[in-house]
Design an enzyme around this catalytic site. Structure first.
Site, PDB file in Angstrom:
ATOM      1  N   GLU A 166      36.545  32.519  41.994  1.00 55.39           N
ATOM      2  CA  GLU A 166      35.781  32.372  40.577  1.00 55.39           C
ATOM      3  C   GLU A 166      34.596  33.104  40.502  1.00 55.39           C
ATOM      4  O   GLU A 166      33.417  32.713  40.866  1.00 55.39           O
ATOM      5  CB  GLU A 166      35.349  30.861  40.545  1.00 55.39           C
ATOM      6  CG  GLU A 166      36.535  29.907  40.219  1.00 55.39           C
ATOM      7  CD  GLU A 166      36.286  28.373  39.799  1.00 55.39           C
ATOM      8  OE1 GLU A 166      37.009  27.782  39.074  1.00 55.39           O
ATOM      9  OE2 GLU A 166      35.006  27.920  40.220  1.00 55.39           O
ATOM     10  N   GLU A 273      43.933  27.621  39.614  1.00 56.32           N
ATOM     11  CA  GLU A 273      43.215  26.145  39.997  1.00 56.32           C
ATOM     12  C   GLU A 273      43.469  25.522  38.652  1.00 56.32           C
ATOM     13  O   GLU A 273      43.416  26.334  37.446  1.00 56.32           O
ATOM     14  CB  GLU A 273      41.840  26.477  40.260  1.00 56.32           C
ATOM     15  CG  GLU A 273      41.497  27.084  41.574  1.00 56.32           C
ATOM     16  CD  GLU A 273      39.936  26.683  41.810  1.00 56.32           C
ATOM     17  OE1 GLU A 273      39.329  25.926  41.252  1.00 56.32           O
ATOM     18  OE2 GLU A 273      39.559  27.423  42.706  1.00 56.32           O
TER      19      GLU A 273
END
Length: 341
Positions: A166, A273
């Site tokens: 991320e 995710e």
């Protein structure tokens, strides 16, 4: 002569079918889970049960629900805290082997930190904190190569490897911040080169959060393109909960972004995710079903798969409310979405 021709054709057919069988898992849609907490959960005595109350291996429970892949995070020098530790190279190799023996495909997620790296924090490992930028480039290459090569030596070649976790604001702050895209591009390319030095067939992922936010993705990957960043797959997180929306409000945004990324950058895309609220079983089921459909519908088979983040990380153990596990140690029916879609 006719018999010889028939025999040759039969041999070719058998060989072709074997080739297709051997490669089918590589081309199948990936449905899976990040299971980084699993070793800690087991070490602290957590037990997993099937819906009939039978104690069972967690990975088998996930496989029974249609999952074929696992994702494992790697930290550089982690501590042994049950929630924020573990995930060392050695533990990652052991878990990858375990998953492979269960028939699971493997994704490796490099955080380039000693603990959690995400949009709010990208802390350098303690051992690297005083290193110059040229030294950081070597650190990224050597650490990445070391872990992926250790996996290969152990008999596991990951199918996918993430360079950073991320990273809309970059990684290894401040040197690798998006405030300095030239340096971030070099760091990402060092990770890419290290992976490909072990095996060129491994697909390298670059991962950004908020998969429904097209503007964020265009900004990031336009900059990556300008810096000639090398990668194979655009990885997304998709959590309606964290953007304070129901999935029904942003599913069209996700669909648009998936298709736009695949077309704009000519890359494969993947939700690496995803998660929904554990107490909203039907809502989480539908969230998963619609996300799986959205990825499968990306044109030209560029949608690779969907992975749930720590579905087995029951709230009673993790205090995390986006798992998909019930208080009685059994999988949430929400996970049936992987089997049925």
């Amino acid at each position: 002569m006719r018999n010889q021709t028939f025999f040759k054709l039969s041999i070719l057919l058998v060989l072709s079918l074997n080739f297709i069988s051997c490669n089918s898992t590589k081309t199948a849609f990936a449905k899976g889970a990040d299971v980084g907490w699993l070793p800690q959960m087991e070490a602290t005595g957590y037990k997993f049960y099937d819906k009939d109350g039978t104690e069972k291996n967690c990975l088998q429970l996930l496989k029974d629900r249609g999952m074929n892949s696992i994702r494992l995070r790697v930290w550089v020098n982690p501590n042994d805290d049950k929630a924020s530790g573990h995930c060392s190279k050695e533990e990652t190799v052991a878990m990858a082997l375990r998953g492979q023996k269960m028939g699971m495909r493997v994704m490796i997620d490099f955080h380039y930190s000693d603990s959690w790296a995400d949009p709010a924090k990208q802390n350098k490992p303690e051992a690297w904190k005083n290193h110059s930028f040229p030294e950081l480039l070597n650190d990224v290459y050597n650490h990445t190569f070391d872990v992926i090569n250790a996996l290969k030596v152990a008999g596991v070649t990951p199918e996918w490897v993430q360079i950073g976790n991320e990273i809309p604001g970059g990684m290894l702050w401040p040197e690798g911040s998006t405030n300095n895209w030239k340096q971030l591009g070099q760091l990402l390319n060092k990770g890419y080169d290290a992976v490909k030095a072990v095996d060129t067939k491994i697909k390298v992922i670059v991962h950004v959060d908020e998969g429904n936010n097209n503007a964020k993705f265009r900004t990031f990957f336009d900059n990556a393109t300008a810096q000639k960043v090398k990668y194979d797959v655009i990885g997304m997180s998709y959590y309606p909960f964290w953007v304070k929306k129901d999935y029904t409000e942003i599913i069209k945004d996700l669909e648009f972004n998936l298709n736009d990324m695949a077309e704009r950058y000519n890359k494969e895309v993947m939700i690496v995710e995803i998660g929904g609220e554990d107490e909203k079983v039907e809502n989480t089921y539908q969230l998963l079903a619609t996300a799986i459909k959205a990825v499968k519908n990306v044109p030209n088979n560029k949608g690779l798969g969907v992975l749930y983040w720590e579905p087995q990380g029951a709230r009673s153990w993790s205090h995390y409310n986006l798992s998909a596990w019930q208080a009685d140690g059994k999988p949430s029916p929400a996970l049936d979405a992987f089997n049925e879609n």
